[in-house]
Design an enzyme around this catalytic site. Structure first.
Site, short mmCIF file in Angstrom:
data_model
loop_
_atom_site.label_atom_id
_atom_site.label_comp_id
_atom_site.label_asym_id
_atom_site.label_seq_id
_atom_site.Cartn_x
_atom_site.Cartn_y
_atom_site.Cartn_z
N HIS A 18 0.83 -1.20 0.00
CA HIS A 18 0.00 0.00 0.00
C HIS A 18 0.87 1.26 0.00
CE1 HIS A 18 -3.05 -2.66 2.31
NE2 HIS A 18 -3.55 -2.50 1.09
N LYS A 42 -16.22 -5.62 6.60
CA LYS A 42 -15.16 -6.58 6.87
C LYS A 42 -14.95 -6.60 8.38
CE LYS A 42 -12.25 -6.59 2.74
NZ LYS A 42 -10.90 -6.28 2.20
N ARG A 91 -2.50 -5.66 -8.60
CA ARG A 91 -1.44 -6.63 -8.32
C ARG A 91 -1.34 -7.70 -9.40
NH1 ARG A 91 -3.71 -8.18 -2.79
NH2 ARG A 91 -5.52 -7.67 -4.04
N SER A 129 -3.56 -7.73 2.96
CA SER A 129 -3.60 -7.54 4.41
C SER A 129 -3.97 -8.84 5.12
CB SER A 129 -4.60 -6.43 4.76
OG SER A 129 -4.11 -5.21 4.25
N1 COA Z 1 -0.53 -4.10 -1.99
C1 COA Z 1 -0.88 -5.01 -1.08
N2 COA Z 1 -2.16 -5.36 -0.84
C2 COA Z 1 -3.12 -4.78 -1.56
C3 COA Z 1 -2.83 -3.82 -2.54
C4 COA Z 1 -1.46 -3.49 -2.75
N3 COA Z 1 -1.08 -2.60 -3.66
N4 COA Z 1 -3.98 -3.41 -3.09
C5 COA Z 1 -4.97 -4.09 -2.49
N5 COA Z 1 -4.44 -4.92 -1.57
C6 COA Z 1 -5.16 -5.88 -0.73
C7 COA Z 1 -5.81 -5.24 0.46
O1 COA Z 1 -4.93 -5.23 1.56
C8 COA Z 1 -6.99 -6.15 0.68
O2 COA Z 1 -6.55 -7.30 1.37
P1 COA Z 1 -7.52 -8.15 2.28
O3 COA Z 1 -8.81 -8.36 1.54
O4 COA Z 1 -6.73 -9.36 2.49
O5 COA Z 1 -7.69 -7.34 3.55
C9 COA Z 1 -7.38 -6.63 -0.69
O6 COA Z 1 -6.23 -6.46 -1.48
C10 COA Z 1 -8.54 -5.90 -1.29
O7 COA Z 1 -8.19 -4.53 -1.30
P2 COA Z 1 -9.18 -3.44 -1.87
O8 COA Z 1 -9.69 -3.86 -3.19
O9 COA Z 1 -8.49 -2.15 -1.75
O10 COA Z 1 -10.41 -3.55 -0.93
P3 COA Z 1 -10.64 -2.90 0.43
O11 COA Z 1 -11.61 -3.76 1.11
O12 COA Z 1 -9.38 -2.68 1.18
O13 COA Z 1 -11.27 -1.48 0.06
C11 COA Z 1 -13.01 0.05 -0.75
C12 COA Z 1 -12.38 -1.36 -0.81
C13 COA Z 1 -13.06 0.59 0.67
C14 COA Z 1 -12.18 0.98 -1.59
C15 COA Z 1 -14.42 -0.12 -1.35
O14 COA Z 1 -15.09 -1.16 -0.67
C16 COA Z 1 -15.24 1.15 -1.24
O15 COA Z 1 -15.08 2.05 -2.02
N6 COA Z 1 -16.12 1.21 -0.22
C17 COA Z 1 -16.98 2.36 0.05
C18 COA Z 1 -18.42 2.09 -0.39
C19 COA Z 1 -18.58 2.37 -1.87
O16 COA Z 1 -18.40 3.46 -2.34
N7 COA Z 1 -18.97 1.33 -2.61
C20 COA Z 1 -19.18 1.44 -4.04
C21 COA Z 1 -17.89 1.28 -4.81
S1 COA Z 1 -17.34 -0.40 -4.80
#
Ligand code: COA
Length: 170
Positions: A18, A42, A91, A129
């Site tokens: 990140h 989550k 990724r 994560s």
């Molecule tokens: N390096 C390492 N890990 C990474 C990464 C990187 N560059 N990019 C993503 N990841 C990992 C994260 O750690 C996470 O791991 P985990 O599931 O094991 O905890 C996984 O990949 C998924 O990450 P991400 O896609 O960023 O999901 P998220 O749950 O962390 O965040 C939000 C998603 C918050 C951005 C999204 O749910 C959101 O926008 N929510 C608000 C509500 C909304 O607007 N919804 C409509 C749009 S979807």
């Protein structure tokens, strides 16, 4: 005009993967906001205050990165802070489908907002994560995958669990 980008996620906890994305985005934009999602269904190891504090500590030497928490729709948060871009890390090809869907949905909800994708550094392609949490919980060394403050927080959370479960077993 100040170009603001939002890098949103759960960050439970923030990893070197990140941080690599956030720091590279900070070269492209005037300001990058790491937006920590408070309530995205989550079950998290660290609460939102802890996740924000760890992200702040890890980015304290980057003057144009700040950390905030957000709840509700990401596009509404972006509107409030005046962001014109959402940063996402890619990724692997497997990330693409979900990212494509989210980018289209977010753009449909807010036409002035573009998603910008940065390829994760090869060193962090395999981490997430949950992999970090699970490895640390099983006693594995994750110090090369997370900043020192996160490594310390993981160790103390896991020690806390061990003490509590030893107490319950007695
Ligand atoms: N390096 C390492 N890990 C990474 C990464 C990187 N560059 N990019 C993503 N990841 C990992 C994260 O750690 C996470 O791991 P985990 O599931 O094991 O905890 C996984 O990949 C998924 O990450 P991400 O896609 O960023 O999901 P998220 O749950 O962390 O965040 C939000 C998603 C918050 C951005 C999204 O749910 C959101 O926008 N929510 C608000 C509500 C909304 O607007 N919804 C409509 C749009 S979807």
């Amino acid at each position: 005009m100040t170009k603001i980008a939002v890098y949103a996620g759960t960050f439970d906890p923030i990893s070197n993967g990140h941080l690599d994305i956030a720091r590279r985005a900070a070269v492209l934009f005037d300001e990058v906001i790491i937006a920590v999602a408070v309530d995205n269904y989550k079950h998290t190891l660290f609460n939102s205050e802890e996740r924000c504090a760890l992200a702040r500590e890890a980015t304290k030497s980057s003057p144009n990165i700040r950390v905030e928490s957000f709840s509700g729709l990401l596009v509404e948060y972006c509107r409030r802070v005046g962001a014109t871009s959402i940063i996402r890390g890619l990724r692997a090809v497997s990330d693409f489908d979900r990212e494509f869907q989210m980018a289209l949905l977010n753009r449909n909800l807010h036409g002035g907002l573009d998603s910008v994708f940065l390829m994760s550094d090869a060193a962090y392609l395999y981490i997430s994560s949950s992999i970090i949490r699970n490895t640390a919980a099983a006693g594995g060394d994750v110090s090369h995958l997370v900043p020192p403050c996160v490594n310390a927080a993981l160790r103390s959370r896991i020690d806390e669990w061990r003490r509590r479960s030893a107490g319950e077993a007695r």
